[in-house]
Design a protein around this motif. Sequence first.
Motif, mmCIF file in Angstrom:
data_model
loop_
_atom_site.group_PDB
_atom_site.id
_atom_site.type_symbol
_atom_site.label_atom_id
_atom_site.label_comp_id
_atom_site.label_asym_id
_atom_site.label_seq_id
_atom_site.Cartn_x
_atom_site.Cartn_y
_atom_site.Cartn_z
ATOM 1 N N UNK A 266 -7.818 -3.951 -5.447
ATOM 2 C CA UNK A 266 -7.404 -4.396 -6.776
ATOM 3 C C UNK A 266 -5.893 -4.590 -6.786
ATOM 4 N N UNK A 267 -5.446 -5.802 -7.090
ATOM 5 C CA UNK A 267 -4.013 -6.059 -7.189
ATOM 6 C C UNK A 267 -3.772 -7.379 -7.895
ATOM 7 N N UNK A 268 -2.622 -7.467 -8.523
ATOM 8 C CA UNK A 268 -2.208 -8.730 -9.122
ATOM 9 C C UNK A 268 -1.231 -9.453 -8.202
ATOM 10 N N UNK A 269 -1.040 -8.908 -6.980
ATOM 11 C CA UNK A 269 0.010 -9.418 -6.096
ATOM 12 C C UNK A 269 -0.527 -10.018 -4.806
ATOM 13 N N UNK A 270 -1.803 -10.456 -4.788
ATOM 14 C CA UNK A 270 -2.377 -10.980 -3.561
ATOM 15 C C UNK A 270 -1.577 -12.141 -2.979
ATOM 16 N N UNK A 271 -1.278 -12.051 -1.682
ATOM 17 C CA UNK A 271 -0.579 -13.124 -0.980
ATOM 18 C C UNK A 271 -0.872 -12.988 0.514
ATOM 19 N N UNK A 272 -0.621 -14.033 1.287
ATOM 20 C CA UNK A 272 -0.956 -13.990 2.718
ATOM 21 C C UNK A 272 -0.277 -12.849 3.465
ATOM 22 N N UNK A 273 0.971 -12.531 3.087
ATOM 23 C CA UNK A 273 1.680 -11.465 3.802
ATOM 24 C C UNK A 273 1.041 -10.107 3.542
ATOM 25 N N UNK A 274 0.636 -9.890 2.281
ATOM 26 C CA UNK A 274 -0.032 -8.620 1.952
ATOM 27 C C UNK A 274 -1.375 -8.540 2.679
ATOM 28 N N UNK A 275 -2.074 -9.665 2.749
ATOM 29 C CA UNK A 275 -3.348 -9.720 3.460
ATOM 30 C C UNK A 275 -3.147 -9.299 4.919
ATOM 31 N N UNK A 276 -2.146 -9.863 5.569
ATOM 32 C CA UNK A 276 -1.885 -9.536 6.976
ATOM 33 C C UNK A 276 -1.513 -8.073 7.147
ATOM 34 N N UNK A 277 -0.700 -7.567 6.217
ATOM 35 C CA UNK A 277 -0.268 -6.169 6.314
ATOM 36 C C UNK A 277 -1.451 -5.221 6.172
ATOM 37 N N UNK A 278 -2.353 -5.546 5.239
ATOM 38 C CA UNK A 278 -3.520 -4.700 5.034
ATOM 39 C C UNK A 278 -4.473 -4.756 6.230
ATOM 40 N N UNK A 279 -4.677 -5.924 6.785
ATOM 41 C CA UNK A 279 -5.530 -6.064 7.979
ATOM 42 C C UNK A 279 -4.962 -5.220 9.118
ATOM 43 N N UNK A 280 -3.639 -5.267 9.287
ATOM 44 C CA UNK A 280 -2.992 -4.494 10.354
ATOM 45 C C UNK A 280 -3.132 -2.990 10.103
ATOM 46 N N UNK A 281 -2.939 -2.575 8.858
ATOM 47 C CA UNK A 281 -3.071 -1.156 8.524
ATOM 48 C C UNK A 281 -4.500 -0.671 8.733
ATOM 49 N N UNK A 282 -5.463 -1.506 8.351
ATOM 50 C CA UNK A 282 -6.867 -1.142 8.523
ATOM 51 C C UNK A 282 -7.183 -0.933 10.002
ATOM 52 N N UNK A 283 -6.679 -1.811 10.834
ATOM 53 C CA UNK A 283 -6.900 -1.684 12.286
ATOM 54 C C UNK A 283 -6.221 -0.417 12.823
ATOM 55 N N UNK A 284 -4.998 -0.157 12.353
ATOM 56 C CA UNK A 284 -4.251 0.994 12.846
ATOM 57 C C UNK A 284 -4.906 2.315 12.436
ATOM 58 N N UNK A 285 -5.392 2.376 11.197
ATOM 59 C CA UNK A 285 -5.943 3.628 10.677
ATOM 60 C C UNK A 285 -7.340 3.898 11.207
ATOM 61 N N UNK A 286 -8.196 2.858 11.267
ATOM 62 C CA UNK A 286 -9.599 3.077 11.642
ATOM 63 C C UNK A 286 -9.885 2.751 13.109
ATOM 64 N N UNK A 287 -8.962 2.067 13.772
ATOM 65 C CA UNK A 287 -9.157 1.586 15.145
ATOM 66 C C UNK A 287 -10.259 0.527 15.227
ATOM 67 N N UNK A 288 -10.524 -0.105 14.085
ATOM 68 C CA UNK A 288 -11.541 -1.141 14.005
ATOM 69 C C UNK A 288 -10.968 -2.368 13.297
ATOM 70 N N UNK A 289 -11.493 -3.548 13.644
ATOM 71 C CA UNK A 289 -11.059 -4.765 12.968
ATOM 72 C C UNK A 289 -11.790 -4.897 11.638
ATOM 73 N N UNK A 290 -11.096 -5.464 10.651
ATOM 74 C CA UNK A 290 -11.718 -5.670 9.358
ATOM 75 C C UNK A 290 -11.055 -6.799 8.599
ATOM 76 N N UNK A 291 -11.667 -7.183 7.503
ATOM 77 C CA UNK A 291 -11.148 -8.231 6.640
ATOM 78 C C UNK A 291 -10.671 -7.611 5.328
ATOM 79 N N UNK A 292 -9.981 -8.421 4.513
ATOM 80 C CA UNK A 292 -9.473 -7.973 3.217
ATOM 81 C C UNK A 292 -9.901 -8.971 2.150
#
Length: 409
Positions: free
Chosen positions: A362-388
């Motif tokens: 949930x956010x009012x600030x969706x943008x490509x950079x935030x998408x990339x940052x979240x994908x990277x964080x998801x991979x780093x935290x879970x060690x798995x690839x994911x989408x946002x």
Amino acid sequence: MSYYDPLETRDPDEREADLMDKLARQVAHAKETTHYYFQALAGVNPYECTTREALARLPLTRKRDLIDLQKKTPPFGGLNSLPRHKAKRVFASPGPIYEIQGKDIDPWRMARVLYAAGFRDGDLIHNCFSYHFTPGAFIFEGGARKLGCAVFPGGTGQTEQQVQAMLDLKPEGYVGTPSFLRIIVEKAEELGANISFLRKACVSGEALPGVTRDWLRQRGISVRQCYATADIGAIGYETEAEEGLVVEEELLVEIVRPGTGDPVAPGEVGEVVVTTFNPDYPLIRFATGDLSAILPGRSPCGRSNIRLKGWLGRADQTTKVKGMFVHPEQVADLARRHPEIGRMRLVVDNPGGQDRMVLHCETALGNPELDKALVASLREVTKLRGEVAFSAPGGLPNDGKVIEDSRVY
């Protein structure tokens, strides 16, 4: 209206001041007398624990961790201040998880619950909780004895014998699961046995469907629910208002975001966390693993304590994706890394038979950079690839879920 004692209708500010005073003393007691809290609360000044904010800074003790804790420090994980040889009873719940009962007849505070369900001094209660291994039957029996009620230890099963005992003894009420009460009443009707003297029941251990409550009410039986656990005892109880579960007076209850110890906003679904003032088995910020929410306002019955909406599911939503466990704590870590996000929900599905993770934010600030940052964080935290995927604030359901496993097999 009739109340168990004046505590139930006291001013909420008076209750809060009393609970905060007890909290400081219980933290001190737990640190001084238990092996576990001596370590877990190292560096904590008990006498600074006099506010909700201070309480929220204390670590959680999770129910799901008790099995490992008890293996490391048998038999009670070092959480007990009362030695085993001084216990009145010791119980085992599935796991196994071992619980201790001290000298108090009703350490689970069930007398208040039974009173709210209509039981009074002199009643005979037919107790159909199990007397084998687990504390359920003794939890209710302790409250009954404190209230002045006699108890018939019916236990589970043997339906015809249960009906015969009721015919012979004519108990005023029943305690047990709602489903077994219905089975007994159905068996009585099948046998042509008149048990209309049974007028009230206090049930727990499973959900009470509205259809079951109505079915029993049509037969003259008033049913009230109780939310209790083997470790804590009574947490919340239903009154004649039948609007939520009033929190028991001798407890501190918080609702926190699953995977964290952070209290949620009023009305938001989260995990039920309980602090008890039991001197023999002190549990501080005990994470039950159950989901609920605080209901707004005061109960129409006149009791002034907060109310829980009821049991809304399990908070431990750990799942396995591509052979690796993903935990609610990891979603909480993602939220801390990205404070610009409101609610998060990690949805796991398997389109085409392949596991997929999508982090809904949930956010009012969706943008490509935030998408990339979240994908990277998801991979780093879970060690798995994911989408946002993004949604507007308020777009995700308020149901306490942070991991949703929607795979179809």
